[in-house]
Design an enzyme around this catalytic site. Structure first.
Site, PDB file in Angstrom:
ATOM      1  N   SER A 127      47.338  34.897  45.079  1.00 11.46           N
ATOM      2  CA  SER A 127      48.686  34.862  44.511  1.00 11.46           C
ATOM      3  C   SER A 127      49.724  35.216  45.560  1.00 11.46           C
ATOM      4  O   SER A 127      49.465  36.025  46.458  1.00 11.46           O
ATOM      5  CB  SER A 127      48.786  35.868  43.351  1.00 11.46           C
ATOM      6  OG  SER A 127      50.123  36.062  42.960  1.00 11.46           O
ATOM      7  N   TYR A 152      48.232  43.905  39.739  1.00 13.27           N
ATOM      8  CA  TYR A 152      47.812  42.498  39.791  1.00 13.27           C
ATOM      9  C   TYR A 152      47.742  42.031  41.236  1.00 13.27           C
ATOM     10  O   TYR A 152      46.742  41.440  41.665  1.00 13.27           O
ATOM     11  CB  TYR A 152      48.799  41.637  38.990  1.00 13.27           C
ATOM     12  CG  TYR A 152      48.601  40.158  39.188  1.00 13.27           C
ATOM     13  CD1 TYR A 152      47.471  39.518  38.699  1.00 13.27           C
ATOM     14  CD2 TYR A 152      49.546  39.388  39.866  1.00 13.27           C
ATOM     15  CE1 TYR A 152      47.279  38.145  38.866  1.00 13.27           C
ATOM     16  CE2 TYR A 152      49.370  38.026  40.043  1.00 13.27           C
ATOM     17  CZ  TYR A 152      48.238  37.415  39.542  1.00 13.27           C
ATOM     18  OH  TYR A 152      48.055  36.070  39.726  1.00 13.27           O
TER      19      TYR A 152
END
Length: 335
Positions: A127, A152
């Site tokens: 990501s 995350y």
């Protein structure tokens, strides 16, 4: 080829599975259809895939090692695309354990299954959030990613480190793709475009964080899928130019690569909203708010490495991509 796609009922995974089956690959989808967002949307994506010759499906979670191992043993995939994960920056502030279970324990299970299943190539979703507190733009894979600002993001960086270990120790070819902001038809309901469209059509205000001043490298889903397939087809080997005295985080003396996959065309959020208003034929009532914890002000992808190695070339302008999303949304929700 036989390709196992985790997260096949997800936004990117369902689009990818379609494209792979269309080109003649045999695809096994793997997904737990969890309720992080409306499972009915996941089921609707899956319902479009199930009738396709060459597609089969197993319901299971990455952290359920037994189910995952049986799927690998029965299907014997040659290549794997791991898109299943607990997604979302903001939710990681509320439920951190979900990220450890899926993104750390689950990814370990994927790596082990690939190792013991003699998989030729594992492509996995990282990501753009790994860039965290970085302010240098555009973000390049050569940059440091040592300052994540959400759990995350930390789990996604951990995935890259774990993949490198398996590439180094066991010769497992791995490629990590740092996704930037992906949008398009069948998108996730927790993402801005979906939320904005829903609220504007229902006559409700939209929450605009950072007063809409931040920019994102919005990338249309078809461009993303094209990049994933180009990456999947190119199995990495050791980088002959890798210098351990000046290490490049994007490659290695092991069969390991990390790439940015984005549009390299950042758009300010307020402009994104303007395009959406034009497509809907309605103005938004904006609730201007400060930056959310865990968010970053701007993102922009340096995709030169992916372009150089695979020929990746995103081509969809936001005016086209947002229009396609709105057309899908109106049709799917009869709005």
């Amino acid at each position: 080829m036989r390709i196992l796609v985790t997260g096949a009922a997800g936004f990117i995974g369902s689009h990818l599975s379609h494209r792979l089956v269309e080109r003649g690959d045999e695809v096994l989808g793997f997904d737990n259809l969890n309720n992080y967002y409306d499972p009915a949307l996941k089921q609707a994506r899956l319902d479009r895939l199930l009738p396709l010759p060459g597609f089969s499906f197993v319901k299971g979670a990455l952290e359920d090692r037994g189910t995952l191992e049986r799927a690998f043993a029965n299907f014997r995939p040659q290549r794997v695309v791991n898109l299943a994960a607990q997604a979302g920056v903001r939710y990681s502030l509320e439920n951190p354990h979900a990220y450890i279970d899926s993104n750390i324990v689950g990814f370990t299970n994927v790596l082990e299954a690939c190792r013991h299943g003699n998989v030729e190539h594992l492509v996995y979703a990282s990501s753009s959030s790994v860039y965290g507190a970085n302010r240098k733009l555009p973000f390049a894979v050569e940059d440091s990613v040592d300052h994540p600002v959400s759990l995350y993001a930390a789990t996604k960086k951990a995935n890259e480190l774990m993949a490198h270990t398996y590439s180094h120790l066991f010769g497992l070819a791995t490629t990590g793709l740092r996704f930037f902001t992906v949008y398009g038809p069948w998108g996730r309901p927790d993402m801005a475009l979906f939320l904005f469209t829903k609220n504007i059509l229902e006559g409700r205000p939209i929450d605009v964080f950072n007063h809409g001043r931040h920019s994102r490298d919005f990338t249309y889903v078809d461009d993303i899928v094209e990049g994933v397939i180009r990456t999947l087809d190119r199995v990495p080997g050791p980088d002959p130019g890798y210098d351990p005295l000046q290490p490049n985080p994007g490659s290695s003396s092991a069969p390991y690569r990390v790439y940015n996959i984005g549009n390299h065309q950042p758009v300010q959020l307020l402009r994104y909203i303007e395009v959406l208003e034009d497509c809907l034929g309605r103005k938004a009532e904006k609730n201007l708010l400060p930056m959310q914890p865990g968010d970053v002000p701007d993102t922009e992808a340096d995709v030169e490495a992916l372009r150089r190695d695979t020929g990746y070339q995103p081509s969809t302008p936001i005016e086209t991509g947002v229009r396609n999303f709105v057309d899908w949304y109106r049709d799917f929700h009869r709005a």
